[in-house]
Scaffold this motif. Structure first.
Motif, PDB file in Angstrom:
ATOM      1  N   PHE A 162       0.823  -1.199   0.000  1.00 28.89           N
ATOM      2  CA  PHE A 162       0.000   0.000   0.000  1.00 28.89           C
ATOM      3  C   PHE A 162       0.860   1.253   0.000  1.00 28.89           C
ATOM      4  O   PHE A 162       0.519   2.240  -0.620  1.00 28.89           O
ATOM      5  CB  PHE A 162      -0.953   0.011   1.204  1.00 28.89           C
ATOM      6  N   ALA A 163       1.976   1.228   0.698  1.00 31.34           N
ATOM      7  CA  ALA A 163       2.848   2.394   0.760  1.00 31.34           C
ATOM      8  C   ALA A 163       3.402   2.724  -0.619  1.00 31.34           C
ATOM      9  O   ALA A 163       3.622   3.883  -0.941  1.00 31.34           O
ATOM     10  CB  ALA A 163       3.989   2.149   1.744  1.00 31.34           C
ATOM     11  N   GLU A 164       3.616   1.706  -1.432  1.00 31.25           N
ATOM     12  CA  GLU A 164       4.139   1.953  -2.770  1.00 31.25           C
ATOM     13  C   GLU A 164       3.120   2.665  -3.646  1.00 31.25           C
ATOM     14  O   GLU A 164       3.487   3.376  -4.562  1.00 31.25           O
ATOM     15  CB  GLU A 164       4.568   0.631  -3.399  1.00 31.25           C
ATOM     16  N   GLU A 165       1.827   2.465  -3.379  1.00 32.18           N
ATOM     17  CA  GLU A 165       0.797   3.137  -4.157  1.00 32.18           C
ATOM     18  C   GLU A 165       0.755   4.627  -3.865  1.00 32.18           C
ATOM     19  O   GLU A 165       0.386   5.413  -4.707  1.00 32.18           O
ATOM     20  CB  GLU A 165      -0.583   2.548  -3.832  1.00 32.18           C
ATOM     21  N   GLU A 166       1.119   4.999  -2.663  1.00 31.10           N
ATOM     22  CA  GLU A 166       1.026   6.381  -2.218  1.00 31.10           C
ATOM     23  C   GLU A 166       2.392   7.052  -2.304  1.00 31.10           C
ATOM     24  O   GLU A 166       3.385   6.471  -1.941  1.00 31.10           O
ATOM     25  CB  GLU A 166       0.607   6.399  -0.737  1.00 31.10           C
ATOM     26  N   LYS A 167       2.406   8.276  -2.786  1.00 24.75           N
ATOM     27  CA  LYS A 167       3.645   9.046  -2.812  1.00 24.75           C
ATOM     28  C   LYS A 167       3.402  10.340  -2.058  1.00 24.75           C
ATOM     29  O   LYS A 167       2.468  11.077  -2.359  1.00 24.75           O
ATOM     30  CB  LYS A 167       4.056   9.384  -4.243  1.00 24.75           C
ATOM     31  N   ASP A 168       4.223  10.612  -1.062  1.00 28.18           N
ATOM     32  CA  ASP A 168       4.146  11.854  -0.304  1.00 28.18           C
ATOM     33  C   ASP A 168       5.498  12.548  -0.400  1.00 28.18           C
ATOM     34  O   ASP A 168       6.526  11.904  -0.234  1.00 28.18           O
ATOM     35  CB  ASP A 168       3.852  11.598   1.184  1.00 28.18           C
ATOM     36  N   GLU A 169       5.463  13.843  -0.659  1.00 30.08           N
ATOM     37  CA  GLU A 169       6.715  14.595  -0.666  1.00 30.08           C
ATOM     38  C   GLU A 169       6.458  16.028  -0.226  1.00 30.08           C
ATOM     39  O   GLU A 169       5.435  16.622  -0.557  1.00 30.08           O
ATOM     40  CB  GLU A 169       7.365  14.579  -2.047  1.00 30.08           C
ATOM     41  N   LYS A 170       7.378  16.539   0.581  1.00 32.17           N
ATOM     42  CA  LYS A 170       7.281  17.946   0.974  1.00 32.17           C
ATOM     43  C   LYS A 170       7.643  18.783  -0.232  1.00 32.17           C
ATOM     44  O   LYS A 170       8.534  18.442  -1.002  1.00 32.17           O
ATOM     45  CB  LYS A 170       8.221  18.244   2.141  1.00 32.17           C
ATOM     46  N   ILE A 171       6.926  19.895  -0.358  1.00 30.40           N
ATOM     47  CA  ILE A 171       7.136  20.748  -1.523  1.00 30.40           C
ATOM     48  C   ILE A 171       7.092  22.204  -1.080  1.00 30.40           C
ATOM     49  O   ILE A 171       6.261  22.576  -0.261  1.00 30.40           O
ATOM     50  CB  ILE A 171       6.074  20.421  -2.609  1.00 30.40           C
ATOM     51  N   PRO A 172       7.997  23.025  -1.588  1.00 36.45           N
ATOM     52  CA  PRO A 172       7.973  24.451  -1.213  1.00 36.45           C
ATOM     53  C   PRO A 172       6.704  25.126  -1.728  1.00 36.45           C
ATOM     54  O   PRO A 172       6.218  24.811  -2.821  1.00 36.45           O
ATOM     55  CB  PRO A 172       9.206  25.034  -1.912  1.00 36.45           C
ATOM     56  N   PHE A 173       6.175  26.048  -0.931  1.00 39.14           N
ATOM     57  CA  PHE A 173       4.945  26.743  -1.294  1.00 39.14           C
ATOM     58  C   PHE A 173       5.060  27.392  -2.671  1.00 39.14           C
ATOM     59  O   PHE A 173       4.136  27.324  -3.479  1.00 39.14           O
ATOM     60  CB  PHE A 173       4.604  27.800  -0.230  1.00 39.14           C
ATOM     61  N   ALA A 174       6.198  27.991  -2.960  1.00 41.52           N
ATOM     62  CA  ALA A 174       6.398  28.687  -4.232  1.00 41.52           C
ATOM     63  C   ALA A 174       6.349  27.739  -5.430  1.00 41.52           C
ATOM     64  O   ALA A 174       6.104  28.170  -6.556  1.00 41.52           O
ATOM     65  CB  ALA A 174       7.725  29.432  -4.213  1.00 41.52           C
TER      66      ALA A 174
END
Length: 120
Positions: free
Chosen positions: A22-34
């Motif tokens: 299940f973790a492979e299906e989901e991608k989370d990444e921090k991204i700068p507001f700009a």
């Protein structure tokens, strides 16, 4: 007794394997507001302004081919909220970030697991 341990170990191993899938299906990444799309920036900024809040971390989440942006906003009184915005800038939801509630639920779950193990 030994069979119960073996079965428990297998169940845990299978659960961990499923979690990885299940973790492979989901991608989370921090991204700068700009770096956010303009429509997403506008919606998040409007929500922050409406609550007299500042914008914290923003995560880009892709699940089942759909992309959403989750931004943490903090009001002057310290209360935190999470704003979830679709890729097109439409507001999906705003929710209070209740860390204490999550901690209590986690502690409760750990305590229940411990009691189950003691009962066997």
């Amino acid at each position: 007794m030994r069979n119960k341990q073996t079965i428990r170990t297998l169940v845990i191993a299978l659960a961990l394997g499923a979690g990885t899938t299940f973790a492979e299906e989901e991608k989370d990444e921090k991204i700068p507001f700009a770096s956010l799309p303009a429509a997403v920036q506008k919606t998040i900024q409007a929500e922050a302004d409406a609550k007299s809040a500042t914008i914290g971390d923003v995560e880009k989440e892709t699940e089942k081919g759909k992309t959403e942006y989750e931004a943490e906003i903090t009001r002057k009184d310290g209360k935190k909220f999470e704003v979830v915005v679709a890729e097109d800038g439409s507001l999906i939801k705003t929710k209070a970030d209740d860390d204490k509630k999550e901690e209590k639920e986690h502690e409760k779950g750990a305590k229940e697991e411990e009691e189950e193990e003691d009962g066997e």
